[in-house]
Scaffold this motif. Structure first.
Motif, short mmCIF file in Angstrom:
data_model
loop_
_atom_site.label_atom_id
_atom_site.label_comp_id
_atom_site.label_asym_id
_atom_site.label_seq_id
_atom_site.Cartn_x
_atom_site.Cartn_y
_atom_site.Cartn_z
N LYS A 53 78.42 -91.74 22.58
CA LYS A 53 78.96 -91.26 23.69
C LYS A 53 78.14 -91.02 25.09
O LYS A 53 78.60 -91.27 26.16
N SER A 54 76.78 -90.83 24.98
CA SER A 54 76.23 -90.74 25.98
C SER A 54 75.74 -91.97 26.67
O SER A 54 75.95 -92.33 28.05
N THR A 55 75.62 -92.89 25.97
CA THR A 55 75.31 -94.49 26.18
C THR A 55 76.75 -94.84 26.87
O THR A 55 76.60 -95.59 27.93
N LEU A 56 77.89 -94.48 26.59
CA LEU A 56 79.02 -94.90 27.18
C LEU A 56 79.10 -94.34 28.59
O LEU A 56 79.46 -94.86 29.62
N LEU A 57 78.86 -92.89 28.50
CA LEU A 57 78.95 -92.26 30.02
C LEU A 57 78.04 -92.88 30.97
O LEU A 57 78.49 -93.11 32.04
N HIS A 58 76.85 -93.24 30.45
CA HIS A 58 75.74 -93.69 31.30
C HIS A 58 76.16 -95.05 31.80
O HIS A 58 75.69 -95.45 32.81
N CYS A 59 76.60 -95.75 30.77
CA CYS A 59 76.98 -97.38 31.27
C CYS A 59 78.24 -97.32 32.34
O CYS A 59 78.39 -97.92 33.28
N ALA A 60 79.24 -96.21 31.98
CA ALA A 60 80.43 -96.30 32.80
C ALA A 60 80.01 -95.57 34.21
O ALA A 60 80.56 -95.84 35.30
N ALA A 61 79.04 -94.92 34.44
CA ALA A 61 78.58 -94.21 35.72
C ALA A 61 77.59 -94.87 36.30
O ALA A 61 76.97 -94.67 37.56
N GLY A 62 77.14 -95.95 35.89
CA GLY A 62 76.09 -96.99 36.51
C GLY A 62 74.47 -96.09 36.52
O GLY A 62 73.91 -96.52 37.32
N LEU A 63 74.45 -95.52 35.45
CA LEU A 63 73.02 -94.68 35.24
C LEU A 63 72.26 -95.85 34.29
O LEU A 63 71.01 -95.62 34.16
N ASP A 64 72.83 -96.69 33.58
CA ASP A 64 72.32 -97.60 32.73
C ASP A 64 73.12 -98.69 32.65
O ASP A 64 74.42 -98.92 33.00
N ARG A 65 72.27 -99.95 32.48
CA ARG A 65 73.03 -101.10 32.52
C ARG A 65 73.40 -101.81 31.23
O ARG A 65 72.55 -101.42 30.35
N PRO A 66 74.64 -101.98 30.87
CA PRO A 66 75.12 -102.52 29.64
C PRO A 66 74.27 -103.97 29.24
O PRO A 66 73.85 -104.46 30.11
N THR A 67 74.12 -104.29 27.98
CA THR A 67 73.58 -105.35 27.58
C THR A 67 74.55 -106.77 27.61
O THR A 67 74.32 -107.68 27.95
N GLY A 68 75.80 -106.20 27.76
CA GLY A 68 77.00 -107.44 27.70
C GLY A 68 78.27 -106.69 28.39
O GLY A 68 78.21 -105.64 28.24
N GLY A 69 79.15 -107.33 28.67
CA GLY A 69 80.46 -107.02 29.25
C GLY A 69 80.40 -106.36 30.79
O GLY A 69 79.19 -106.59 31.21
N THR A 70 81.57 -105.79 31.06
CA THR A 70 81.67 -105.43 32.67
C THR A 70 82.08 -103.99 32.80
O THR A 70 83.06 -103.61 31.84
#
Ligand code: ADP
Ligand code: ADP
Length: 231
Positions: free
Chosen positions: A46-63
């Motif tokens: 959940k936190s990882t999803l929120l952080h990736c969606a919010a631009g706080l964390d960069r995903p390893t893949g996908g957009t």
């Protein structure tokens, strides 16, 4: 209008001994005027999803696309600017600056962006969350519910298209929680904001239009009142 789109988003964490798939190909879209709750067991991503969606964390893949901007195309500076100007955050722990008054806390995102913070605008934001008479108080002089209302006013002062909330009622009693949730719901309905909220609390989730359930880094279930997502 689709304001946030995740397409096959993956986030791997490498440790010394193995790789953790915190997110395993998540595809979802989020629309203006909707409140989505992200639920799932501890460690489900959940936190990882929120952080990736919010631009706080960069995903390893996908957009991840926010308001038409592909976050993968942005530099670190560009990401910081996008977070400051087009995204709002509400946290479990409020994250107010204790040395600043309510009014100064609400003005902070504008000041950080190098923009003017007209007192009238700041006062109007505080009035919107019912705190017109608390403008000069520091966080220590406010109740938990009032502090969260200041944080909401702060999150909205730049009129962001998207607001991310991480357990926004986690530290509040049931009465303050309902007040905060009613307020967030009202903002989505009246201003057409896109709100994405992580919570493990069913009462909190009941204010959402849609619930995405995560398990092991995947969306495994979806309850939707009004919105259909592509998964
Ligand atoms: P949730 O918010 O649902 O509790 P998280 O997104 O925090 O889940 O974590 C998802 C998975 O990724 C978990 O297995 C967690 O241990 C792992 N994880 C999260 N952050 C890190 C990190 N910085 N380094 C290594 N593993 C991590
Ligand atoms: P800067 O580097 O300019 O200080 P940050 O990346 O620290 O910018 O913060 C940008 C935005 O992201 C702020 O609104 C801040 O509240 C939020 N933020 C920073 N760190 C986190 C975090 N760990 N979790 C959630 N939001 C965060």
């Amino acid at each position: 209008k689709e304001t946030v789109r995740l397409r096959e988003v993956r986030r791997l964490y490498g440790t010394a001994t193995h790789t953790v798939k915190a997110l395993d190909s998540v595809t979802a879209s989020f629309h203006a005027g909707t409140l989505t709750a992200i639920m799932g067991p501890s460690g489900s991503g959940k936190s990882t999803l929120l952080h990736c969606a919010a631009g706080l964390d960069r995903p390893t893949g996908g957009t991840v696309v926010i308001d038409g901007t592909d976050l993968g195309s942005l530099s670190e500076n560009g990401l910081t600017l996008l977070r400051r100007e087009r995204v709002g955050f509400v946290f479990q722990s409020f994250n107010l600056v204790s040395a600043l008054t309510a009014e100064q806390n609400v003005a902070l995102p504008l000041r950080l962006a190098g923009r003017a913070a007209p007192p009238g605008l700041v006062r109007a934001a505080l009035a919107e969350v019912g705190l017109a008479d608390r403008a000069g108080h520091r966080p220590s002089g406010l109740s938990g519910g009032e502090q969260q209302r200041v944080a909401i006013a702060r999150a909205l002062i730049t009129k962001p298209a998207v607001v991310f909330a991480d357990e926004p009622t986690g530290q509040l009693d049931i009465r303050a929680s309902r007040q905060i949730l009613g307020m967030l719901r009202g903002l989505v309905d009246d201003h057409g904001q896109t709100m994405i909220m992580v919570t493990h609390d069913p009462v909190t989730a009941s204010y959402a239009d849609r619930v995405l359930f995560l398990a092991d880094g995947r969306v495994v279930d979806e309850y939707s009142g009004t919105v259909t997502a592509e998964t």
